[in-house]
Design an enzyme around this catalytic site. Structure first.
Site, PDB file in Angstrom:
ATOM      1  N   CYS A   1      92.445  -7.704 -63.910  1.00 26.14           N
ATOM      2  CA  CYS A   1      91.278  -7.066 -63.294  1.00 26.14           C
ATOM      3  C   CYS A   1      91.390  -5.568 -63.553  1.00 26.14           C
ATOM      4  O   CYS A   1      92.118  -5.144 -64.463  1.00 26.14           O
ATOM      5  CB  CYS A   1      91.169  -7.415 -61.809  1.00 26.14           C
ATOM      6  SG  CYS A   1      92.571  -6.880 -60.805  1.00 26.14           S
TER       7      CYS A   1
ATOM      8  N   ASN B   1      94.550  -4.269 -60.412  1.00 27.58           N
ATOM      9  CA  ASN B   1      95.695  -5.177 -60.157  1.00 27.58           C
ATOM     10  C   ASN B   1      96.205  -5.069 -58.710  1.00 27.58           C
ATOM     11  O   ASN B   1      97.401  -5.203 -58.450  1.00 27.58           O
ATOM     12  CB  ASN B   1      96.841  -4.917 -61.158  1.00 27.58           C
ATOM     13  CG  ASN B   1      97.914  -6.004 -61.162  1.00 27.58           C
ATOM     14  OD1 ASN B   1      99.084  -5.715 -61.372  1.00 27.58           O
ATOM     15  ND2 ASN B   1      97.556  -7.249 -60.929  1.00 27.58           N
TER      16      ASN B   1
ATOM     17  N   CYS C   1      93.678  -6.299 -56.113  1.00 23.37           N
ATOM     18  CA  CYS C   1      92.817  -7.225 -55.350  1.00 23.37           C
ATOM     19  C   CYS C   1      92.677  -8.573 -56.058  1.00 23.37           C
ATOM     20  O   CYS C   1      93.317  -9.560 -55.672  1.00 23.37           O
ATOM     21  CB  CYS C   1      91.434  -6.618 -55.104  1.00 23.37           C
ATOM     22  SG  CYS C   1      91.459  -5.120 -54.074  1.00 23.37           S
ATOM     23  N   ARG C   2      91.833  -8.637 -57.094  1.00 18.99           N
ATOM     24  CA  ARG C   2      91.473  -9.946 -57.659  1.00 18.99           C
ATOM     25  C   ARG C   2      92.581 -10.598 -58.471  1.00 18.99           C
ATOM     26  O   ARG C   2      92.899 -11.774 -58.253  1.00 18.99           O
ATOM     27  CB  ARG C   2      90.202  -9.802 -58.512  1.00 18.99           C
ATOM     28  CG  ARG C   2      88.974  -9.475 -57.685  1.00 18.99           C
ATOM     29  CD  ARG C   2      87.854  -8.974 -58.565  1.00 18.99           C
ATOM     30  NE  ARG C   2      88.159  -7.681 -59.163  1.00 18.99           N
ATOM     31  CZ  ARG C   2      87.433  -7.063 -60.074  1.00 18.99           C
ATOM     32  NH1 ARG C   2      86.331  -7.649 -60.510  1.00 18.99           N
ATOM     33  NH2 ARG C   2      87.770  -5.876 -60.539  1.00 18.99           N
ATOM     34  N   SER C   3      93.155  -9.874 -59.441  1.00 18.00           N
ATOM     35  CA  SER C   3      94.137 -10.554 -60.314  1.00 18.00           C
ATOM     36  C   SER C   3      95.430 -10.933 -59.588  1.00 18.00           C
ATOM     37  O   SER C   3      95.977 -12.010 -59.853  1.00 18.00           O
ATOM     38  CB  SER C   3      94.405  -9.759 -61.600  1.00 18.00           C
ATOM     39  OG  SER C   3      94.993  -8.520 -61.346  1.00 18.00           O
TER      40      SER C   3
ATOM     41  N   ASP D   1      84.103  -7.441 -57.601  1.00 21.37           N
ATOM     42  CA  ASP D   1      85.110  -6.492 -57.124  1.00 21.37           C
ATOM     43  C   ASP D   1      84.916  -6.290 -55.610  1.00 21.37           C
ATOM     44  O   ASP D   1      83.864  -5.819 -55.184  1.00 21.37           O
ATOM     45  CB  ASP D   1      84.894  -5.175 -57.882  1.00 21.37           C
ATOM     46  CG  ASP D   1      85.937  -4.134 -57.530  1.00 21.37           C
ATOM     47  OD1 ASP D   1      86.720  -4.366 -56.578  1.00 21.37           O
ATOM     48  OD2 ASP D   1      85.958  -3.101 -58.206  1.00 21.37           O
TER      49      ASP D   1
HETATM   50  P1  4NP Z   1      90.803  -5.014 -58.450  1.00 17.20           P
HETATM   51  O1  4NP Z   1      90.005  -4.078 -57.401  1.00 17.20           O
HETATM   52  O2  4NP Z   1      90.362  -4.579 -59.830  1.00 17.20           O
HETATM   53  O3  4NP Z   1      90.338  -6.375 -58.092  1.00 17.20           O
HETATM   54  O4  4NP Z   1      92.280  -4.769 -58.182  1.00 17.20           O
HETATM   55  C1  4NP Z   1      89.985  -2.691 -57.461  1.00 17.20           C
HETATM   56  C2  4NP Z   1      91.080  -1.972 -57.024  1.00 17.20           C
HETATM   57  C3  4NP Z   1      91.035  -0.597 -57.036  1.00 17.20           C
HETATM   58  C4  4NP Z   1      89.915   0.072 -57.504  1.00 17.20           C
HETATM   59  C5  4NP Z   1      88.820  -0.653 -57.942  1.00 17.20           C
HETATM   60  C6  4NP Z   1      88.857  -2.033 -57.932  1.00 17.20           C
HETATM   61  N1  4NP Z   1      89.894   1.493 -57.493  1.00 17.20           N
HETATM   62  O5  4NP Z   1      88.822   2.047 -57.821  1.00 17.20           O
HETATM   63  O6  4NP Z   1      90.896   2.129 -57.152  1.00 17.20           O
END
Ligand code: 4NP
Length: 170
Positions: A21, A24, A26-28, A138
């Protein structure tokens, strides 16, 4: 090498799965934790290697987002030992499946990935059967319900992915 030992090596070859993702956190890592539980339940822990990574470097070394961890723990997935890392070029040759959570992740991966390994890149939700969407949204800037939705989608696709890998490896 004799035919017999080559056959044995092929049988023993691990399948390697990398979930990707943006951050790294939340989703992955949710996909990594859920898929690991499904793989262990199936007794295939020795045969399938699982990891996750982000396309960006914002959260290298950080534990998963606390909201992600809380939602996952309610369903029995302990993510506390995971730490963020960024995708590396060597991941594209190491992992058989490099699974993106959304189209933006996929485009970032396509830009990084050598031409000969582009076929390893897929959208994770291709393996879902109870969700028609092809992107895991997201949840980072939204409310609690976003994290539940991520889990619902990830659980669905994790089951489908395990089914697919089991069929593909006979
Ligand atoms: P992920 O979510 O891609 O599912 O881990 C996010 C985590 C952090 C951010 C955006 C999405 N950020 O903007 O810091």
């Amino acid at each position: 090498m004799s035919f017999c030992s080559l056959f044995e090596v092929l049988q023993l070859k691990k399948t390697r799965v990398l979930f990707c993702c943006l951050g790294n956190i939340c989703r992955s890592p949710t996909a990594e934790a859920v898929f690991r539980v499904r793989v262990e339940e199936a007794g295939l822990g020795q045969h399938i290697e699982i990891d996750s990574a982000g396309t960006h470097d914002f959260h290298i070394g950080k534990p998963p987002d606390t909201r992600t961890q809380r939602a996952a723990m309610k369903r029995g997935y302990d993510m506390s030992g995971l730490r963020g890392r960024q995708v590396e070029i060597s991941d594209f040759s190491r992992f058989d499946y490099v699974l993106a959570m959304d189209h933006a992740n996929m485009e970032n991966l396509q830009r990084l990935c050598p031409q000969k390994e582009q076929g390893r890149l897929e959208l994770f939700l291709k393996y879902a059967s109870r969700h028609g969407e092809r992107e895991v949204p997201d949840p980072y800037y939204g409310g609690e319900e976003g994290f539940e939705r991520v889990l619902d989608m990830v659980e669905d696709a994790a089951e489908g992915l395990l089914r697919y890998i089991r069929q593909a490896s006979g």
